[in-house]
Motif scaffolding. Structure first.
Motif, mmCIF file in Angstrom:
data_model
loop_
_atom_site.group_PDB
_atom_site.id
_atom_site.type_symbol
_atom_site.label_atom_id
_atom_site.label_comp_id
_atom_site.label_asym_id
_atom_site.label_seq_id
_atom_site.Cartn_x
_atom_site.Cartn_y
_atom_site.Cartn_z
ATOM 1 N N GLY A 373 38.519 32.921 26.682
ATOM 2 C CA GLY A 373 39.518 32.281 27.361
ATOM 3 C C GLY A 373 40.278 33.170 28.469
ATOM 4 O O GLY A 373 41.473 32.894 28.883
ATOM 5 N N PHE A 374 39.881 34.536 28.627
ATOM 6 C CA PHE A 374 40.497 35.358 29.477
ATOM 7 C C PHE A 374 39.963 35.403 30.959
ATOM 8 O O PHE A 374 38.736 35.233 31.161
ATOM 9 N N PRO A 375 40.984 35.613 31.794
ATOM 10 C CA PRO A 375 40.414 35.488 33.377
ATOM 11 C C PRO A 375 39.496 36.806 33.734
ATOM 12 O O PRO A 375 39.874 37.988 33.459
ATOM 13 N N THR A 376 38.583 36.526 34.339
ATOM 14 C CA THR A 376 37.581 37.816 34.691
ATOM 15 C C THR A 376 37.960 38.076 36.279
ATOM 16 O O THR A 376 37.532 39.242 36.698
ATOM 17 N N ARG A 377 38.444 37.163 37.116
ATOM 18 C CA ARG A 377 38.695 37.297 38.367
ATOM 19 C C ARG A 377 39.626 36.419 39.034
ATOM 20 O O ARG A 377 39.513 35.214 38.549
ATOM 21 N N THR A 378 40.572 36.920 39.756
ATOM 22 C CA THR A 378 41.636 36.053 40.702
ATOM 23 C C THR A 378 41.481 36.363 41.949
ATOM 24 O O THR A 378 41.648 37.496 42.327
ATOM 25 N N PHE A 379 41.379 35.419 42.769
ATOM 26 C CA PHE A 379 41.485 35.517 44.301
ATOM 27 C C PHE A 379 42.254 34.535 45.065
ATOM 28 O O PHE A 379 42.295 33.234 44.532
ATOM 29 N N ASN A 380 42.865 34.837 45.962
ATOM 30 C CA ASN A 380 43.551 33.946 47.047
ATOM 31 C C ASN A 380 42.548 33.231 47.853
ATOM 32 O O ASN A 380 42.032 33.894 48.726
ATOM 33 N N ALA A 381 42.418 32.099 47.573
ATOM 34 C CA ALA A 381 41.150 31.175 48.425
ATOM 35 C C ALA A 381 41.326 30.954 49.752
ATOM 36 O O ALA A 381 40.212 30.694 50.190
ATOM 37 N N GLN A 382 42.368 30.405 50.005
ATOM 38 C CA GLN A 382 42.469 30.070 51.384
ATOM 39 C C GLN A 382 43.066 30.958 52.329
ATOM 40 O O GLN A 382 43.796 30.695 53.270
ATOM 41 N N VAL A 383 43.242 32.436 51.953
ATOM 42 C CA VAL A 383 43.706 33.333 52.834
ATOM 43 C C VAL A 383 42.603 34.168 53.216
ATOM 44 O O VAL A 383 41.800 34.534 52.619
ATOM 45 N N ASP A 384 42.640 34.570 54.522
ATOM 46 C CA ASP A 384 41.588 35.671 55.132
ATOM 47 C C ASP A 384 41.912 37.170 54.362
ATOM 48 O O ASP A 384 42.742 37.629 54.120
ATOM 49 N N PRO A 385 40.614 37.232 53.746
ATOM 50 C CA PRO A 385 40.688 38.690 52.813
ATOM 51 C C PRO A 385 41.275 39.637 53.672
ATOM 52 O O PRO A 385 41.831 40.619 53.161
ATOM 53 N N LYS A 386 41.047 39.547 55.089
ATOM 54 C CA LYS A 386 41.732 40.926 55.871
ATOM 55 C C LYS A 386 42.983 40.792 56.177
ATOM 56 O O LYS A 386 43.521 41.772 56.987
ATOM 57 N N ALA A 387 43.507 39.747 55.890
ATOM 58 C CA ALA A 387 45.060 39.475 56.406
ATOM 59 C C ALA A 387 45.955 40.628 55.905
ATOM 60 O O ALA A 387 45.714 41.084 54.769
ATOM 61 N N THR A 388 47.042 40.912 56.429
ATOM 62 C CA THR A 388 47.978 41.977 55.859
ATOM 63 C C THR A 388 49.243 41.338 55.977
ATOM 64 O O THR A 388 49.653 40.331 56.631
ATOM 65 N N GLY A 389 50.516 42.014 55.270
ATOM 66 C CA GLY A 389 51.799 41.752 55.537
ATOM 67 C C GLY A 389 52.064 40.240 55.114
ATOM 68 O O GLY A 389 51.617 39.861 54.033
ATOM 69 N N LEU A 420 33.136 29.408 51.446
ATOM 70 C CA LEU A 420 32.100 29.649 50.497
ATOM 71 C C LEU A 420 32.111 31.256 49.753
ATOM 72 O O LEU A 420 32.706 32.304 50.672
ATOM 73 N N TRP A 421 32.100 31.266 48.541
ATOM 74 C CA TRP A 421 32.217 32.671 47.874
ATOM 75 C C TRP A 421 31.014 33.029 47.042
ATOM 76 O O TRP A 421 30.264 32.084 46.636
ATOM 77 N N SER A 422 30.906 34.262 46.843
ATOM 78 C CA SER A 422 29.832 34.576 45.985
ATOM 79 C C SER A 422 30.406 34.305 44.459
ATOM 80 O O SER A 422 31.575 33.782 44.152
ATOM 81 N N GLY A 423 29.557 34.318 43.388
ATOM 82 C CA GLY A 423 29.875 34.051 42.105
ATOM 83 C C GLY A 423 30.892 35.016 41.685
ATOM 84 O O GLY A 423 31.830 34.853 40.708
ATOM 85 N N LYS A 424 31.142 36.258 42.347
ATOM 86 C CA LYS A 424 32.233 37.296 41.695
ATOM 87 C C LYS A 424 33.379 36.896 42.533
ATOM 88 O O LYS A 424 34.310 37.533 42.222
ATOM 89 N N GLY A 425 33.735 36.083 43.430
ATOM 90 C CA GLY A 425 34.656 35.808 44.172
ATOM 91 C C GLY A 425 34.767 36.485 45.637
ATOM 92 O O GLY A 425 36.058 36.603 46.076
ATOM 93 N N ASP A 426 33.846 36.991 46.124
ATOM 94 C CA ASP A 426 33.760 37.544 47.418
ATOM 95 C C ASP A 426 33.436 36.585 48.391
ATOM 96 O O ASP A 426 32.549 35.642 48.435
ATOM 97 N N GLN A 427 34.417 36.416 49.438
ATOM 98 C CA GLN A 427 34.316 35.555 50.408
ATOM 99 C C GLN A 427 32.759 35.659 51.280
ATOM 100 O O GLN A 427 32.471 36.600 51.858
ATOM 101 N N ALA A 428 32.439 34.748 51.507
ATOM 102 C CA ALA A 428 30.821 34.620 52.253
ATOM 103 C C ALA A 428 30.750 33.867 53.582
ATOM 104 O O ALA A 428 30.376 34.280 54.524
ATOM 105 N N ALA A 429 31.831 32.947 53.614
ATOM 106 C CA ALA A 429 31.933 32.110 55.115
ATOM 107 C C ALA A 429 33.440 31.560 55.091
ATOM 108 O O ALA A 429 33.883 31.127 53.756
ATOM 109 N N ARG A 430 33.786 31.036 56.029
ATOM 110 C CA ARG A 430 34.921 30.122 56.414
ATOM 111 C C ARG A 430 34.565 29.305 57.062
ATOM 112 O O ARG A 430 33.857 29.280 58.382
#
Length: 478
Positions: A373-389, A420-430
């Motif tokens: 029941g522990f989280p292995t990965r958390t990601f901000n799903a609808q934000v550009d991974p390259k976004a800043t500020g 689209l994301w990899s199983g590890k939570g890395d973004q593949a496509a928008r």
């Protein structure tokens, strides 16, 4: 507030008119009874406050036995004597409190039906009809397998003809599901479910859902059944199961006083779980309709649920951000998944039952390990991974999430995109180009295509390999 559900409801009303409706009128020549004449009136005007889950004044009118038993004010019905029956007096505005309490007096024709029923002795069923018998449905229990079942994957054959008028404009995509083994996509429309071939994108047939709006669509794990759940807001809700090949209704589960917002059928076909505004998890025996477990843990509307592919666990989430994993056999809690800060919008198990993905209006997708029941990965799903500020800190809500059978993840949300994301939570496509909010995502059976439904009633299709558009479906076909 669960903004995406309320938005869908509002859009549905704009397309199809008010969800309110008149209770069915009784045949003046027929003997008035509870089942055929009185219950529809009570469902329309009373059941939202006086039901088994929320019996205001200890009064439940959802079953014959309960209404005859009465409530904290005493007997509700005095068979043969409307003048001494509290039900008739409060609905006829003869005594306080007037019912319904926050609305006008119910139509005189319906009051006349209640009066006639009581005068006739308040029978449960039609004169000469047998009392309600215990239900038994052949549910064809199946062995649970994480691989492809033996035999050809079920596809619609000669489905029954359905005559339904087109709506003024396409209905928002309130639910979307893909068969796990066949090129088949189910799309929710107004009072219907549309079945499309996911390879050719051709319409294969339509299943009628007169219960109103399907908010949930789920194929059984072997692809033989399709479950739809929903109903009329603040009025009625249930789940319906069809045989995918024949389009025949196999069974109906639940008799809720409000819409069903979350539902699923267990991998062995033996159980159906429901949830909604009542804040309860209800687990039913599919064959008998018997309520096996009623779980009171959620503090707000239950908005998402899914059985694990191995059938051992049930994941559920609510409008307050609460999420849990339950032991299916006992109904006991397995894990509390407490990291989300806003409404849970979707849950999806990985095919091996080891990982659970949860999506939330807080903008996050969390991947949970089912063993502890522990989280292995958390990601901000609808934000550009390259976004800043500031752009990085502003998190649009996530409205849909799904694992493909190959382990990829798809999401959609309030930034008007799907990802689209990899199983590890890395973004593949928008994936972009939506005219309105994308609300649901579904991978095709082989993981080769992604289907994304939106509030305009369109389902856009992409090929996963190159993220290129492949076509479009609609909830209002010609």
């Amino acid at each position: 507030m669960l903004k995406h559900i309320l938005g869908i409801v509002a859009s549905s009303l704009a397309v199809c008119g008010s969800a309110s409706a008149q209770a069915p009128k009784a045949d003046p020549k027929a003997a008035v009874n509870y089942k055929d004449h009185v219950l529809p009136i009570l469902r329309m005007h009373c059941l939202n406050c006086h039901n088994a889950d929320k019996p205001k004044a200890d009064l439940d009118v959802s079953t014959y036995a309960a209404i005859i038993a009465g409530g904290s004010s005493g007997d509700t019905v005095k068979p043969g004597n409307p003048g001494q029956s509290l039900l008739f007096k409060v609905t006829n505005h003869e005594v306080e409190p007037h019912m319904p309490p926050k609305g006008p007096k119910i139509p005189e024709g319906e009051i006349a039906i209640l009066k006639k029923w009581i005068e006739g002795g308040a029978p449960e069923t039609a004169v000469g009809a047998a009392k309600t018998a215990s239900r038994k449905v052949d549910v064809d229990p199946v062995a649970v397998t994480l691989g492809k079942p033996d035999g050809p994957p079920p596809m619609p054959g000669n489905l029954p003809s359905v005559s339904l008028a087109k709506t003024a404009r396409p209905h928002p995509v309130t639910a979307l599901a893909a068969s796990p083994w066949a090129p088949l996509i189910a799309v929710a429309g107004h009072e219907r479910v549309l079945l499309y071939n996911s390879d050719t994108l051709k319409l294969l047939g339509t299943l009628a859902f007169p219960e109103r709006i399907p908010y949930v669509l789920k194929f059984s794990r072997n692809g033989k059944w399709l479950l739809a759940a929903g109903g009329r807001g603040a009025s009625a809700g249930k789940a319906v199961i069809w045989d995918v090949t024949t389009g025949k209704r196999i069974t109906e589960i639940g008799d809720e006083a409000d819409i069903v917002l979350a539902a699923d059928v267990s991998p062995n076909h033996k159980l159906v779980a429901l949830g909604g505004p009542g804040k309860l998890i209800k687990i039913y025996d599919t064959a008998t309709g018997e309520l096996k477990h009623k779980i009171k843990k959620h503090t707000d509307w239950v908005t998402a649920m899914e059985f694990s592919p191995d059938g051992a666990m049930l994941a559920t989430g609510d409008r307050n951000g609460g999420a849990f994993i339950w032991d299916v056999e006992t109904g006991g809690i397995g894990f509390t998944l407490g990291d989300h800060k806003d409404a849970i919008t979707a849950l999806s198990w990985r095919a091996d039952s080891q990982m659970l993905a949860s999506a939330s209006e807080d903008g996050k997708v969390i991947l949970w390990y089912a063993e502890d029941g522990f989280p292995t990965r958390t990601f901000n799903a609808q934000v550009d991974p390259k976004a800043t500020g500031a752009a990085r800190n502003k998190l649009p809500g996530v409205l849909g999430v799904q694992y493909s059978r190959t382990g990829q993840i798809a999401t959609c949300g309030r930034d008007n995109s799907a990802r689209l994301w990899s199983g590890k939570g890395d973004q593949a496509a928008r994936l972009e180009g939506f005219a309105d909010l994308p609300s649901r995502v579904a991978f095709s059976h082989d993981g080769g295509r992604l289907f994304v439904g939106d509030f305009t009633g369109k389902v856009r299709v992409w090929t996963v390999k190159d993220s290129q558009p492949a076509g479009e479906l609609t909830t209002n076909p010609d």
